[in-house]
Scaffold this motif. Structure first.
Motif, PDB file in Angstrom:
ATOM      1  N   GLY A 138      31.595  46.098  46.278  1.00 47.48           N
ATOM      2  CA  GLY A 138      32.958  45.809  46.738  1.00 47.48           C
ATOM      3  C   GLY A 138      33.466  44.483  46.213  1.00 47.48           C
ATOM      4  O   GLY A 138      34.629  44.352  45.812  1.00 47.48           O
ATOM      5  N   GLY A 139      32.618  43.476  46.185  1.00 49.66           N
ATOM      6  CA  GLY A 139      33.004  42.171  45.647  1.00 49.66           C
ATOM      7  C   GLY A 139      33.323  42.246  44.171  1.00 49.66           C
ATOM      8  O   GLY A 139      34.293  41.643  43.697  1.00 49.66           O
ATOM      9  N   SER A 140      32.507  43.003  43.424  1.00 50.11           N
ATOM     10  CA  SER A 140      32.755  43.162  41.989  1.00 50.11           C
ATOM     11  C   SER A 140      34.068  43.886  41.743  1.00 50.11           C
ATOM     12  O   SER A 140      34.854  43.509  40.870  1.00 50.11           O
TER      13      SER A 140
ATOM     14  N   GLY B  91      41.870  40.084  38.943  1.00 52.14           N
ATOM     15  CA  GLY B  91      41.989  39.330  37.703  1.00 52.14           C
ATOM     16  C   GLY B  91      40.703  38.690  37.251  1.00 52.14           C
ATOM     17  O   GLY B  91      40.538  38.397  36.089  1.00 52.14           O
ATOM     18  N   GLY B  92      39.821  38.408  38.159  1.00 55.24           N
ATOM     19  CA  GLY B  92      38.534  37.846  37.794  1.00 55.24           C
ATOM     20  C   GLY B  92      38.658  36.552  37.029  1.00 55.24           C
ATOM     21  O   GLY B  92      39.553  35.760  37.216  1.00 55.24           O
ATOM     22  N   GLU B  93      37.754  36.317  36.120  1.00 61.61           N
ATOM     23  CA  GLU B  93      37.710  35.079  35.359  1.00 61.61           C
ATOM     24  C   GLU B  93      38.880  34.984  34.393  1.00 61.61           C
ATOM     25  O   GLU B  93      39.381  33.909  34.119  1.00 61.61           O
ATOM     26  N   ASP B  94      39.340  36.114  33.865  1.00 60.98           N
ATOM     27  CA  ASP B  94      40.474  36.085  32.940  1.00 60.98           C
ATOM     28  C   ASP B  94      41.707  35.543  33.652  1.00 60.98           C
ATOM     29  O   ASP B  94      42.482  34.786  33.092  1.00 60.98           O
TER      30      ASP B  94
ATOM     31  N   ALA C  13      23.744  45.620  51.401  1.00 57.91           N
ATOM     32  CA  ALA C  13      23.820  44.581  50.380  1.00 57.91           C
ATOM     33  C   ALA C  13      24.432  45.134  49.100  1.00 57.91           C
ATOM     34  O   ALA C  13      25.272  44.483  48.462  1.00 57.91           O
ATOM     35  N   LEU C  14      24.044  46.344  48.694  1.00 59.11           N
ATOM     36  CA  LEU C  14      24.617  46.959  47.499  1.00 59.11           C
ATOM     37  C   LEU C  14      26.102  47.243  47.676  1.00 59.11           C
ATOM     38  O   LEU C  14      26.895  47.060  46.748  1.00 59.11           O
ATOM     39  N   LEU C  15      26.485  47.696  48.858  1.00 56.46           N
ATOM     40  CA  LEU C  15      27.899  47.952  49.124  1.00 56.46           C
ATOM     41  C   LEU C  15      28.728  46.667  49.037  1.00 56.46           C
ATOM     42  O   LEU C  15      29.830  46.660  48.484  1.00 56.46           O
TER      43      LEU C  15
END
Length: 174
Positions: free
Chosen positions: A38-40, A47-50, A32-34
């Motif tokens: 990885g998703g983060s 680019g994420g939210e920006d 779960a931590l991996l």
């Protein structure tokens, strides 16, 4: 007595199947931590939210530009009626009579269409002569005809843009 043995065996089996804390950490918490890490990381790299904010800003700017370019007035150029014989592959001759109006949004576009009218009519005539009666059956046939004529007129008058081809009269003799 056989019932007592079965209950004791069952109790021993349950004790053996207990999951230790190490196994929980190894098989549940660690993956779960991996996945979260990885998703983060992927979100930050892509680019994420920006990036979404920038894309949304570009989309809003494009919509504002499109709204500014909306037609302010609609003008129509009525073409003379066209009579063409349809492709019957040597069978009984069939004819199509078609009266069309072309929709534009600027006076300059209307003037350009009038200058290029011979090219427009030529493109229409060449296309219409290859049609068969079966191609014109039903509303789907009429829709395809309208779309094909719109494509051809826009190719003939580029960079001017015709917004729609309107049928005033359609007669098929066949």
């Amino acid at each position: 007595m056989s019932d007592e043995i079965n209950d004791e065996d069952l109790a021993e089996g349950l004790e053996r199947k207990k999951i230790s804390g190490k196994k929980i950490v190894l098989f549940i918490v660690l993956p779960a931590l991996l996945l979260l890490g990885g998703g983060s990381l992927a979100l930050m790299l892509l680019g994420g939210e920006d990036g979404n904010d920038a894309a949304a800003g570009e989309e809003q700017a494009a919509l504002a530009a499109a709204k500014a370019n909306e037609p302010t007035e609609l003008l129509f150029l009525d073409l003379d009626p066209m009579l063409v014989n349809l492709n019957t592959a040597g069978g009984k001759p069939s004819y199509l009579k078609l009266t069309i109006s072309l929709e534009v949004d600027k006076q300059s576009s209307l003037e350009d269409l009038q200058q290029k009218l011979p090219r427009i009519i030529d493109n229409f005539q060449v296309y219409l002569r290859e049609l068969r009666v079966e191609d014109l059956n039903g509303s789907a046939g009429m829709f395809r005809l309208k779309e094909e004529l719109l494509i051809r007129v826009n190719e003939a008058v580029y960079p001017t843009r015709v917004h729609d081809v309107l049928f005033k009269e359609i007669l098929i003799n066949g």
